[in-house]
Design a protein around this motif. Structure first.
Motif, PDB file in Angstrom:
ATOM      1  N   ALA A   1      26.763  23.995  -1.487  1.00 50.52           N
ATOM      2  CA  ALA A   1      25.892  23.820  -0.330  1.00 50.52           C
ATOM      3  C   ALA A   1      25.765  22.344   0.037  1.00 50.52           C
ATOM      4  CB  ALA A   1      24.522  24.418  -0.609  1.00 50.52           C
TER       5      ALA A   1
ATOM      6  N   CYS B   1      29.493  32.881  -4.149  1.00 48.53           N
ATOM      7  CA  CYS B   1      29.547  31.768  -3.200  1.00 48.53           C
ATOM      8  C   CYS B   1      30.749  31.955  -2.279  1.00 48.53           C
ATOM      9  CB  CYS B   1      29.672  30.453  -3.968  1.00 48.53           C
ATOM     10  SG  CYS B   1      29.892  29.014  -2.934  1.00 48.53           S
TER      11      CYS B   1
ATOM     12  N   ARG C   1      19.416  34.563   3.017  1.00 49.03           N
ATOM     13  CA  ARG C   1      20.463  34.046   3.902  1.00 49.03           C
ATOM     14  C   ARG C   1      21.404  33.075   3.200  1.00 49.03           C
ATOM     15  NH1 ARG C   1      18.235  31.812   9.278  1.00 49.03           N
ATOM     16  NH2 ARG C   1      20.464  31.574   9.546  1.00 49.03           N
ATOM     17  N   GLN C   2      21.154  32.781   1.950  1.00 48.65           N
ATOM     18  CA  GLN C   2      21.951  31.787   1.234  1.00 48.65           C
ATOM     19  C   GLN C   2      23.368  32.303   1.009  1.00 48.65           C
ATOM     20  OE1 GLN C   2      20.126  30.526  -2.392  1.00 48.65           O
ATOM     21  NE2 GLN C   2      21.781  29.123  -2.900  1.00 48.65           N
ATOM     22  N   LYS C   3      24.371  31.494   1.412  1.00 46.91           N
ATOM     23  CA  LYS C   3      25.770  31.894   1.289  1.00 46.91           C
ATOM     24  C   LYS C   3      26.525  31.090   0.241  1.00 46.91           C
ATOM     25  CE  LYS C   3      27.086  31.212   5.541  1.00 46.91           C
ATOM     26  NZ  LYS C   3      27.821  31.260   6.813  1.00 46.91           N
TER      27      LYS C   3
ATOM     28  N   ARG D   1      20.372  33.567  -5.789  1.00 47.70           N
ATOM     29  CA  ARG D   1      19.923  33.275  -4.428  1.00 47.70           C
ATOM     30  C   ARG D   1      18.475  32.824  -4.428  1.00 47.70           C
ATOM     31  NH1 ARG D   1      22.516  37.966  -0.725  1.00 47.70           N
ATOM     32  NH2 ARG D   1      24.437  36.844  -0.318  1.00 47.70           N
ATOM     33  N   LYS D   2      18.197  31.840  -3.588  1.00 44.61           N
ATOM     34  CA  LYS D   2      16.823  31.382  -3.374  1.00 44.61           C
ATOM     35  C   LYS D   2      16.241  32.035  -2.122  1.00 44.61           C
ATOM     36  CE  LYS D   2      17.036  28.279  -6.676  1.00 44.61           C
ATOM     37  NZ  LYS D   2      17.435  28.929  -7.868  1.00 44.61           N
ATOM     38  N   SER D   3      17.123  32.503  -1.221  1.00 44.66           N
ATOM     39  CA  SER D   3      16.691  33.226  -0.027  1.00 44.66           C
ATOM     40  C   SER D   3      17.768  34.253   0.313  1.00 44.66           C
ATOM     41  CB  SER D   3      16.489  32.270   1.153  1.00 44.66           C
ATOM     42  OG  SER D   3      17.729  31.836   1.652  1.00 44.66           O
TER      43      SER D   3
END
Length: 113
Positions: A92, A71, A84-86, A80-82
């Motif tokens: 989040a 993170c 692009r997830q940071k 990660r779910k995608s």
């Protein structure tokens, strides 16, 4: 004497040829094994999982216990779910609240003028 990592690169990396990275057109980052700072995302994601014991040693030498992304806010590993997830789920929510507050503040100041 070649390292285990370099032998794996030579044998299984599709971007390696004649001692060079074909994509970057420069010597392979694992050619000189004296520094642990250099990384190759293709090698870490596509080639390294082929050898789980070497993968554990590779990430252990770099101070990572696992191969999970970290993170950007708290630094904890997360799933990660995608691509692009940071941020992890908890961070989040907080980051979204902060961004929404900032947007609302800016919107109110523009409307007041």
């Amino acid at each position: 004497m070649k390292s285990e990592t370099m032998r794996l690169v030579e044998r299984a990396c599709a971007n390696y040829g004649d001692g060079h990275c074909l994509i970057l057109d420069r010597p392979c980052v694992y050619q000189n094994d004296t520094t642990n700072l250099r990384r190759c995302s293709y090698f870490e994601e596509a080639v390294l999982p082929e050898n789980p014991t070497l993968e554990a040693k590779y990430h252990g030498a770099r101070g990572q216990v696992d191969n999970k992304p970290r993170c950007e806010h708290c630094g904890d590993p997360f799933e990660r779910k995608s691509n692009r997830q940071k941020y992890c789920v908890e961070c989040a929510v907080e980051i979204r609240k902060q961004k929404q507050r900032k947007y609302n503040r800016e919107y109110r100041t523009k409307r007041a003028l």
